[in-house]
Design a protein around this motif. Structure first.
Motif, PDB file in Angstrom:
ATOM      1  N   LEU A 168       0.719  -1.407   0.399  1.00  0.00           N
ATOM      2  CA  LEU A 168       0.447  -0.535   0.108  1.00  0.00           C
ATOM      3  C   LEU A 168       0.806   1.161  -0.297  1.00  0.00           C
ATOM      4  O   LEU A 168       2.000   1.321   1.161  1.00  0.00           O
ATOM      5  N   LEU A 169       0.524   2.056  -0.355  1.00  0.00           N
ATOM      6  CA  LEU A 169       0.900   3.174  -0.889  1.00  0.00           C
ATOM      7  C   LEU A 169       0.275   4.993  -0.311  1.00  0.00           C
ATOM      8  O   LEU A 169      -0.726   5.097  -0.212  1.00  0.00           O
ATOM      9  N   VAL A 170       1.222   5.915   0.242  1.00  0.00           N
ATOM     10  CA  VAL A 170       0.627   6.949   0.286  1.00  0.00           C
ATOM     11  C   VAL A 170      -0.579   7.701  -0.668  1.00  0.00           C
ATOM     12  O   VAL A 170      -0.177   7.763  -1.207  1.00  0.00           O
ATOM     13  N   GLY A 171      -1.798   7.749  -0.232  1.00  0.00           N
ATOM     14  CA  GLY A 171      -2.329   8.401  -1.165  1.00  0.00           C
ATOM     15  C   GLY A 171      -3.501   7.566  -1.601  1.00  0.00           C
ATOM     16  O   GLY A 171      -4.318   8.084  -1.969  1.00  0.00           O
ATOM     17  N   GLU A 172      -3.295   6.090  -1.132  1.00  0.00           N
ATOM     18  CA  GLU A 172      -4.330   5.109  -1.106  1.00  0.00           C
ATOM     19  C   GLU A 172      -5.539   5.262   0.723  1.00  0.00           C
ATOM     20  O   GLU A 172      -5.009   5.461   0.945  1.00  0.00           O
TER      21      GLU A 172
END
Length: 290
Positions: free
Chosen positions: A191-195
Motif C-alpha cells: 500500500l502507498l500514501v494517498g491510497e
C-alpha cells in the motif's frame, strides 16, 4: 470475419457547419383497433446518430474520412466519433471529475463507466436513461469510492470496454492504535500514501468497521489513516483491510468519451472544382454493443 470488428480510432472532427446529431430510443409501439397505444421500452439506452459533411482538398478528404471508410469496409466495421456538444460525464463539455457519475457494478472489483441523462427534473417511474461508456478517452478517467478520490495505483480502466478494475491489496490486521490518525499493523504490504482502505471484521474497536480511510503514512508493516480512533473501543483482535470497494460503498467516476459508431450510408464525393471535394449527408449510427 468477426461480426463486430472495431477500429480504435476517431473520425476527424473537422466537419462542416450544419452537421447534425440526435438521440433516439428503441420503443416498440403497437396500436390497437381502438387507436390506443401500447408502448414498450426495449432498453433504456439512448442511441445517437450523426449526419456530417466535409469540404476539403482531395488529399485532405482522403486523409480525414475516405481512408477510414475503406479501412472499416463501409458499414461493416466500427470506429470512434466525438460529439462536440456532449463528450464528458461532467455536464456536456466540462472537465470530468471523480464524482460525476455512479458506476455500475459488473462483478467483484469491476465497474462500468456510464453517463445518466435528464437529471435536472423528476423523470418517469422506470428510472433515468443512461449511456454505457465503452470508449473512454485515454488518460481522462478519474475514480472515487465513497467520495474519496482513488489514485490510479488502485485501479485501471480498459479504454476498449470502459470497465474499471480495482486492485486487491487485502491484508489482515493484528493491531490498531487509538489516535487522531489510527495506525493499523498489517504486516508486509504494498500500500502507498494517498491510497485508501476499508475496515471490516475488527473485534473490540468495532466503530472502525465499514469506515474507509485515506492512507497518510506507511512503514514496512503499518499504515496510518485519517480516521480518528481516539474515542473508539480498544482493539481486541481480527479484522481485514480492503482496497477494493466493499458492500454498500458507492463507486463514482468520470471521463471524456467517444461514441462507438459505424457508417450508415455509402460515401459519395462531389467534385466542386479542380482542388476541392464535397462529402455530404454522411450518416453515422451509434453501436450499443460495439
Amino acid at each position: 470475419m468477426s461480426n463486430n470488428p472495431f477500429l480504435e480510432e476517431r473520425i476527424s472532427v473537422a466537419v462542416r457547419y450544419g452537421a447534425k446529431y440526435g438521440d433516439d430510443y428503441n420503443v416498440r409501439i403497437v396500436e390497437t383497433a381502438a387507436d390506443a397505444e401500447h408502448r414498450t421500452l426495449v432498453h433504456p439506452f439512448p442511441r445517437r446518430h450523426f449526419n456530417i459533411a466535409y469540404m476539403e482538398t482531395n488529399a485532405a478528404l482522403y486523409a480525414q474520412i475516405v481512408n477510414l471508410y475503406h479501412r472499416v469496409y463501409g458499414k461493416f466495421g466500427g470506429f470512434r466519433a466525438k460529439c462536440l456538444d456532449d463528450y464528458t460525464t461532467n455536464g456536456l463539455t466540462t472537465a470530468p471529475t471523480s464524482l460525476d457519475q455512479t458506476l455500475t457494478p459488473v462483478s467483484a472489483g469491476i465497474y462500468q463507466l456510464q453517463k445518466t441523462y435528464g437529471l435536472d427534473k423528476a423523470g418517469l417511474s422506470v428510472g433515468r436513461p443512461s449511456r454505457v461508456i465503452c470508449k473512454p478517452v485515454a488518460s481522462t478517467t478519474l475514480v472515487a469510492v465513497n467520495s474519496i478520490s482513488m489514485p490510479s495505483t488502485l485501479w485501471s480502466v480498459d479504454t476498449v470496454t470502459g470497465r474499471v478494475t480495482f486492485a486487491d491489496k487485502t491484508r489482515g490486521i493484528t493491531a490498531i492504535s487509538k489516535a487522531a490518525q489510527a495506525i493499523a499493523t498489517i504486516g508486509a504490504h504494498t500500500l502507498l500514501v494517498g491510497e485508501s482502505v476499508y475496515f471490516s471484521g475488527v473485534l473490540g474497536m468495532t466503530q472502525i468497521n465499514t469506515l474507509r480511510g485515506l492512507i497518510t503514512a506507511i512503514t514496512g508493516t503499518t499504515i496510518t489513516v485519517n480516521i480518528n480512533s481516539s474515542g473508539f473501543g480498544v482493539y481486541a483482535s481480527g479484522g481485514v483491510i480492503h482496497s477494493t470497494p466493499q458492500g454498500a460503498e458507492v463507486v463514482t467516476g468520470g471521463c471524456e468519451f467517444d461514441i462507438p459508431v459505424r457508417f450508415n450510408t455509402s460515401l459519395d464525393i462531389q467534385q466542386n472544382n479542380a482542388l476541392f471535394r464535397d462529402a455530404q449527408n454522411i450518416e453515422l449510427i451509434e453501436l450499443i454493443n460495439p
